[in-house]
Design a protein around this motif. Structure first.
Motif, PDB file in Angstrom:
ATOM      1  N   ARG A  31       0.829  -1.216   0.000  1.00 38.86           N
ATOM      2  CA  ARG A  31       0.000   0.000   0.000  1.00 38.86           C
ATOM      3  C   ARG A  31       0.859   1.261   0.000  1.00 38.86           C
ATOM      4  O   ARG A  31       0.482   2.268  -0.597  1.00 38.86           O
ATOM      5  CB  ARG A  31      -0.951  -0.018   1.194  1.00 38.86           C
ATOM      6  CG  ARG A  31      -2.160  -0.941   0.952  1.00 38.86           C
ATOM      7  CD  ARG A  31      -3.279  -0.669   1.906  1.00 38.86           C
ATOM      8  NE  ARG A  31      -4.491  -1.339   1.462  1.00 38.86           N
ATOM      9  CZ  ARG A  31      -5.258  -2.106   2.234  1.00 38.86           C
ATOM     10  NH1 ARG A  31      -4.916  -2.291   3.497  1.00 38.86           N
ATOM     11  NH2 ARG A  31      -6.352  -2.649   1.761  1.00 38.86           N
ATOM     12  N   ALA A  34       1.890   1.510  -3.547  1.00 38.92           N
ATOM     13  CA  ALA A  34       0.732   1.887  -4.367  1.00 38.92           C
ATOM     14  C   ALA A  34       0.428   3.370  -4.237  1.00 38.92           C
ATOM     15  O   ALA A  34       0.053   4.031  -5.223  1.00 38.92           O
ATOM     16  CB  ALA A  34      -0.487   1.060  -3.964  1.00 38.92           C
ATOM     17  N   HIS A 198      -8.208   6.619 -10.222  1.00 38.81           N
ATOM     18  CA  HIS A 198      -8.495   5.238  -9.847  1.00 38.81           C
ATOM     19  C   HIS A 198      -7.318   4.626  -9.079  1.00 38.81           C
ATOM     20  O   HIS A 198      -7.523   3.840  -8.150  1.00 38.81           O
ATOM     21  CB  HIS A 198      -8.795   4.403 -11.094  1.00 38.81           C
ATOM     22  CG  HIS A 198      -9.561   3.157 -10.810  1.00 38.81           C
ATOM     23  ND1 HIS A 198     -10.909   3.022 -11.076  1.00 38.81           N
ATOM     24  CD2 HIS A 198      -9.182   1.979 -10.247  1.00 38.81           C
ATOM     25  CE1 HIS A 198     -11.311   1.825 -10.711  1.00 38.81           C
ATOM     26  NE2 HIS A 198     -10.280   1.171 -10.206  1.00 38.81           N
ATOM     27  N   CYS A 201      -7.740   5.597  -5.600  1.00 37.67           N
ATOM     28  CA  CYS A 201      -8.791   4.786  -4.976  1.00 37.67           C
ATOM     29  C   CYS A 201      -8.247   3.428  -4.544  1.00 37.67           C
ATOM     30  O   CYS A 201      -8.566   2.936  -3.447  1.00 37.67           O
ATOM     31  CB  CYS A 201      -9.959   4.594  -5.943  1.00 37.67           C
ATOM     32  SG  CYS A 201     -10.866   6.090  -6.359  1.00 37.67           S
ATOM     33  N   GLU A 202      -7.430   2.812  -5.387  1.00 39.82           N
ATOM     34  CA  GLU A 202      -6.867   1.506  -5.059  1.00 39.82           C
ATOM     35  C   GLU A 202      -5.953   1.583  -3.836  1.00 39.82           C
ATOM     36  O   GLU A 202      -6.006   0.730  -2.951  1.00 39.82           O
ATOM     37  CB  GLU A 202      -6.079   0.965  -6.251  1.00 39.82           C
ATOM     38  CG  GLU A 202      -6.945   0.538  -7.428  1.00 39.82           C
ATOM     39  CD  GLU A 202      -6.108   0.024  -8.587  1.00 39.82           C
ATOM     40  OE1 GLU A 202      -4.864   0.196  -8.562  1.00 39.82           O
ATOM     41  OE2 GLU A 202      -6.697  -0.535  -9.531  1.00 39.82           O
ATOM     42  N   GLU A 205      -8.172   2.447  -0.826  1.00 45.71           N
ATOM     43  CA  GLU A 205      -9.449   1.723  -0.759  1.00 45.71           C
ATOM     44  C   GLU A 205     -10.598   2.695  -0.537  1.00 45.71           C
ATOM     45  O   GLU A 205     -11.524   2.444   0.234  1.00 45.71           O
ATOM     46  CB  GLU A 205      -9.416   0.665   0.348  1.00 45.71           C
ATOM     47  CG  GLU A 205      -8.397  -0.430   0.146  1.00 45.71           C
ATOM     48  CD  GLU A 205      -8.723  -1.380  -1.010  1.00 45.71           C
ATOM     49  OE1 GLU A 205      -9.819  -1.241  -1.596  1.00 45.71           O
ATOM     50  OE2 GLU A 205      -7.882  -2.230  -1.322  1.00 45.71           O
ATOM     51  N   TRP A 207     -13.622   4.181  -2.258  1.00 43.21           N
ATOM     52  CA  TRP A 207     -14.472   3.901  -3.415  1.00 43.21           C
ATOM     53  C   TRP A 207     -15.696   4.806  -3.461  1.00 43.21           C
ATOM     54  O   TRP A 207     -16.796   4.385  -3.814  1.00 43.21           O
ATOM     55  CB  TRP A 207     -14.846   2.418  -3.445  1.00 43.21           C
ATOM     56  CG  TRP A 207     -13.613   1.593  -3.605  1.00 43.21           C
ATOM     57  CD1 TRP A 207     -13.013   0.809  -2.667  1.00 43.21           C
ATOM     58  CD2 TRP A 207     -12.767   1.536  -4.765  1.00 43.21           C
ATOM     59  NE1 TRP A 207     -11.859   0.242  -3.169  1.00 43.21           N
ATOM     60  CE2 TRP A 207     -11.693   0.677  -4.455  1.00 43.21           C
ATOM     61  CE3 TRP A 207     -12.819   2.127  -6.031  1.00 43.21           C
ATOM     62  CZ2 TRP A 207     -10.675   0.393  -5.366  1.00 43.21           C
ATOM     63  CZ3 TRP A 207     -11.810   1.839  -6.927  1.00 43.21           C
ATOM     64  CH2 TRP A 207     -10.762   0.979  -6.602  1.00 43.21           C
ATOM     65  N   TRP A 212     -14.873   7.373  -9.390  1.00 45.56           N
ATOM     66  CA  TRP A 212     -14.613   6.304 -10.360  1.00 45.56           C
ATOM     67  C   TRP A 212     -15.844   5.882 -11.175  1.00 45.56           C
ATOM     68  O   TRP A 212     -15.703   5.332 -12.263  1.00 45.56           O
ATOM     69  CB  TRP A 212     -14.055   5.067  -9.640  1.00 45.56           C
ATOM     70  CG  TRP A 212     -15.045   4.446  -8.688  1.00 45.56           C
ATOM     71  CD1 TRP A 212     -15.254   4.783  -7.394  1.00 45.56           C
ATOM     72  CD2 TRP A 212     -15.962   3.394  -8.971  1.00 45.56           C
ATOM     73  NE1 TRP A 212     -16.253   4.028  -6.835  1.00 45.56           N
ATOM     74  CE2 TRP A 212     -16.702   3.152  -7.794  1.00 45.56           C
ATOM     75  CE3 TRP A 212     -16.239   2.626 -10.099  1.00 45.56           C
ATOM     76  CZ2 TRP A 212     -17.693   2.175  -7.708  1.00 45.56           C
ATOM     77  CZ3 TRP A 212     -17.229   1.647 -10.021  1.00 45.56           C
ATOM     78  CH2 TRP A 212     -17.941   1.436  -8.835  1.00 45.56           C
TER      79      TRP A 212
END
Length: 357
Positions: A31, A34, A198, A201-202, A205, A207, A212
């Motif tokens: 994470r 990411a 996006h 968002c990943e 997490e 959402w 999106w």
């Protein structure tokens, strides 16, 4: 997707003392990486455990906007996509380290109506980990839909209360900076793409469908896909500052690479350049910097297709202070971020301690 498929909490549904659902967030190395990928924030201490330990930190840790993103998610996970964050102030009293299991929680501390009819709720938030009941805390102001059918204002002007007032006892070097405006980062320089959002968002997490779900977002009160309010998107090319991509024809090769440095020595030299870039009005002989707290005010969304430029101003600077970290100055710089239409999207005031160890 129909709008009714997503929850909508109204101002009348809120009560002082009400608890937010909260969530757990495992801060794995994946994470952390990411988040770097999503934002382009390539500071080694946020994804390289060996480097973090080499500079005296226990492990790689979450960046300031990473923490802000978790607070933002906590609010809109609770309100649904119709809650519009107007202001966020947060303080980090500890570090959120790699492999920490973070507990994000919050509660309503007040609700009010503004003169323009806006329905406002104030929320206190907290992040705990396994070793501390609080490593970060926040105060968030959020506008909500009302039972009368009104929705939050998507765009608003700057309130005088949002302004940062200079202190009267600034050192002479700081007074010389007053009134000076410097160009900061572009966040992003190229038009924001839905895939950029996006990736955020990943990593978080988060959402919220406004970020999106294009069908939902177009039909909603914001009229299209937007970024999370605190979203940071330096984009492709931002890795050049840490030595990636310097072989691209025409690229400005960082000086430490030209000097032939390697390994930890190279990383340290590149990071010092990065820190200097983030402190546009540096106090003399204070090479180290830590973020004390951050204040964000939001005026209109960053939309897919937008670019974002930054104007930087020095706001406040203390006299020389001595702390456990060393001697230095507490400063606050105000960043004003404008889209390609020269509309103010948000302001960011980072309160820093710039010091020498």
């Amino acid at each position: 997707m129909p709008i009714t498929d997503y929850p909508m909490l109204r101002w009348e549904d809120m009560a002082e003392g009400q608890q937010l659902p909260g969530f757990e967030y495992e801060l794995s190395l994946l994470r952390l990486v990411a988040f770097v990928r999503a934002t382009g924030l390539y500071d080694y201490v946020h994804f390289d455990p060996d480097y973090a330990r080499a500079v005296g930190i226990k492990d790689a840790f979450a960046a300031t906007p990473h923490i802000g993103g978790l607070f933002s998610r906590a609010v809109t996970d609770w309100t649904g996509p119709f809650g519009l964050i107007r202001r966020m102030e947060f303080r980090m009293t500890g570090q959120c380290l790699r492999n920490d299991l973070l507990q994000v929680s919050g509660s309503v501390v007040g609700k009010r109506r503004l003169d323009d009819g806006s329905a406002i709720v104030d929320v206190d938030l907290n992040i705990a980990n396994g070793s501390s009941p609080s490593v970060a805390s926040a105060k968030v102001t959020v506008a909500l839909p009302s039972a009368d059918g009104s929705l939050p204002h998507v765009e608003r002007g700057r309130d005088p209360d949002d302004l940062v007032v200079p202190n009267d006892d600034m050192p002479d070097f700081a007074k010389a900076y007053m009134g000076e405006v410097r160009e900061g980062n572009w966040e992003p320089r190229e038009p924001l793409e839905a895939s950029d959002v996006h990736l955020w968002c990943e990593a978080l997490e988060d959402w919220n469908p406004l970020y999106w779900d294009s069908d939902f977002a177009i039909e909603s009160f914001v009229g299209g896909l937007v970024s999370p309010p605190i979203g940071l998107f330096y984009g492709a090319g931002s890795s050049l500052g840490v030595g990636l991509g310097y072989r691209k024809p025409g690229a400005d090769v960082p000086a430490p690479i030209v000097q032939g440095l390697h390994g930890m020595e190279l990383m340290s030299a590149l990071r010092q350049e990065m820190i200097r870039g983030g402190v546009p009005f540096p106090p003399p002989d204070c090479p180290e910097t830590v973020v004390v707290n951050a204040v964000y005010n939001f005026y209109r969304p960053l939309r897919v297709g937008d670019t974002l430029r930054t104007e930087q101003r020095l706001a406040t600077c203390s006299q020389l202070r001595k702390t456990r970290l060393g001697e230095g100055y507490f400063t606050s710089g105000e960043n004003l971020l404008f889209n390609q239409r020269d509309e103010l999207v948000r302001t960011v005031s980072l309160n820093l301690f710039c010091y020498r160890a």
